[in-house]
Scaffold this active site. Structure first.
Site, PDB file in Angstrom:
ATOM      1  N   LYS A  73       0.804  -1.231   0.000  1.00 39.68           N
ATOM      2  CA  LYS A  73       0.000   0.000   0.000  1.00 39.68           C
ATOM      3  C   LYS A  73       0.832   1.273   0.000  1.00 39.68           C
ATOM      4  O   LYS A  73       0.438   2.273  -0.587  1.00 39.68           O
ATOM      5  CB  LYS A  73      -0.961   0.008   1.199  1.00 39.68           C
ATOM      6  CG  LYS A  73      -2.060  -1.033   1.082  1.00 39.68           C
ATOM      7  CD  LYS A  73      -3.072  -0.897   2.204  1.00 39.68           C
ATOM      8  CE  LYS A  73      -4.097  -2.016   2.146  1.00 39.68           C
ATOM      9  NZ  LYS A  73      -5.192  -1.836   3.094  1.00 39.68           N
ATOM     10  N   ASP A 109      -9.754   2.909   1.923  1.00 42.19           N
ATOM     11  CA  ASP A 109      -9.843   2.388   3.298  1.00 42.19           C
ATOM     12  C   ASP A 109     -10.415   3.444   4.248  1.00 42.19           C
ATOM     13  O   ASP A 109     -11.317   3.144   5.041  1.00 42.19           O
ATOM     14  CB  ASP A 109      -8.457   1.969   3.818  1.00 42.19           C
ATOM     15  CG  ASP A 109      -7.968   0.674   3.191  1.00 42.19           C
ATOM     16  OD1 ASP A 109      -8.805  -0.155   2.801  1.00 42.19           O
ATOM     17  OD2 ASP A 109      -6.744   0.494   3.105  1.00 42.19           O
TER      18      ASP A 109
END
Ligand code: ATR
Length: 289
Positions: A73, A109
């Site tokens: 990420k 997220d």
């Protein structure tokens, strides 16, 4: 699934190492099928050393895009053409969209967490006091989303207190409407808080093996407050169970997993996924395990 593929089928997927545990293929393929989109979502096992080449392959193979999971990420940011504002602030991306060979990185997220909080608790960040446990990438993405949504006060409590201080110092100037306070996560934390919080969020991996925190939740969260645990498993985590015993609203990370997936689906296909389907698929997989 194969029976539905055609010469025009598109490919989307998730890159991670490991990736076999990912629940995204199940929920994304269910949504694609239900929405009658001619595409398939596949897991790609990509090591850190291969990440740059794998991301370039998104262009060369004309994939719709990908999700990124552990450990990519943060590093993936360097390999895309554009990064959306909030993802840049958070320093990580979990979604790449390929628009004619130009790759844009997003992080769903943080927004997924806000959506899950809204759906599960009817909770809105504006003016609220939130305490987050942890100081890693998951915490950072959550803090950025909460700060941008107008949270009034954000406490960051981490086992290694120094990391909490560093994260608070890095984000405070970027989110000026929010007051930040770093803490060391230990048994005395509740006494050091300037009052109880509206929401407690666990962003660490504690709870995956049914471990628990040495944290008196009743002295930390207001009686009308809520607890969100990003961890999920077959059973509610110790933290969620403890919060429920105290009469607090509490839920685990399955709703955030579904919500971040729904937001990624929207980015790739420019349409809403079938309502509630991803969460239902995740609950089904969980009960089958
Ligand atoms: P992620 O990107 O998923 O947030 P990370 O950067 O590895 O992952 O961060 C993991 C977080 O979980 C950290 O805040 C870590 O605390 P430390 O910074 O002190 O390592 C926290 N964590 C992991 N195991 C823990 C444990 N047993 N007790 C308390 N915190 C823990």
């Amino acid at each position: 699934m194969t029976a539905h593929l055609t010469g025009r089928s598109r490919i989307v997927g998730v890159m991670g190492d490991p990736v076999a545990h990912s629940l995204s293929p199940v929920m994304q393929n269910a949504a694609l099928q239900k929405a009658a989109i001619d595409a398939v979502y596949v897991p790609f096992h990509v090591t850190a050393a291969d990440l740059e080449a794998a991301i370039d392959a998104i262009r060369r193979l004309d994939l719709v895009g990908v999700n990124l999971t552990i450990p990519h990420k943060e590093t993936a940011l360097a390999f895309v053409d554009l990064v959306e504002d909030a993802a840049q602030l958070g320093g990580s991306i979990n979604t790449i969209v390929n628009r004619n060979g130009r790759l844009t990185g997003y992080n769903t997220d943080g927004p997924g967490l806000l959506r899950a909080l809204q759906q599960e608790f009817g909770w809105e960040a504006k003016g609220q006091r939130v305490l987050l446990l942890g100081a890693g990438g998951a915490c950072r993405a959550a803090v950025v989303a909460l700060g941008r949504a107008g949270a009034d006060w954000i406490g960051i409590a981490n086992r290694t207190g120094e990391r909490a201080a560093q994260l608070a110092a890095a984000l405070e100037p970027l989110l000026p409407q929010t007051t930040f306070a770093p803490f060391r996560l230990d048994a005395g934390l509740a006494q050091r808080l300037p009052g109880k919080v509206d929401l407690l969020i666990n962003t660490t991996s504690v709870g995956l093996q049914q471990e628990s925190f040495d944290l008196p939740v009743e002295q930390t969260v207001r009686p009308d407050g809520a607890v969100y645990d990003m961890v999920y498993g077959r059973q509610p985590t110790e933290l969620v169970q403890m919060a429920r015993r105290l009469g607090l609203q509490a839920t685990d990370g399955l709703s955030m997993l579904a919500a971040q997936g729904e937001l990624a689906f929207r980015l790739w296909f420019e349409q809403a996924p079938p309502a509630g389907l991803m969460k239902r698929m995740l609950m089904k997989v969980r009960s089958d395990r």
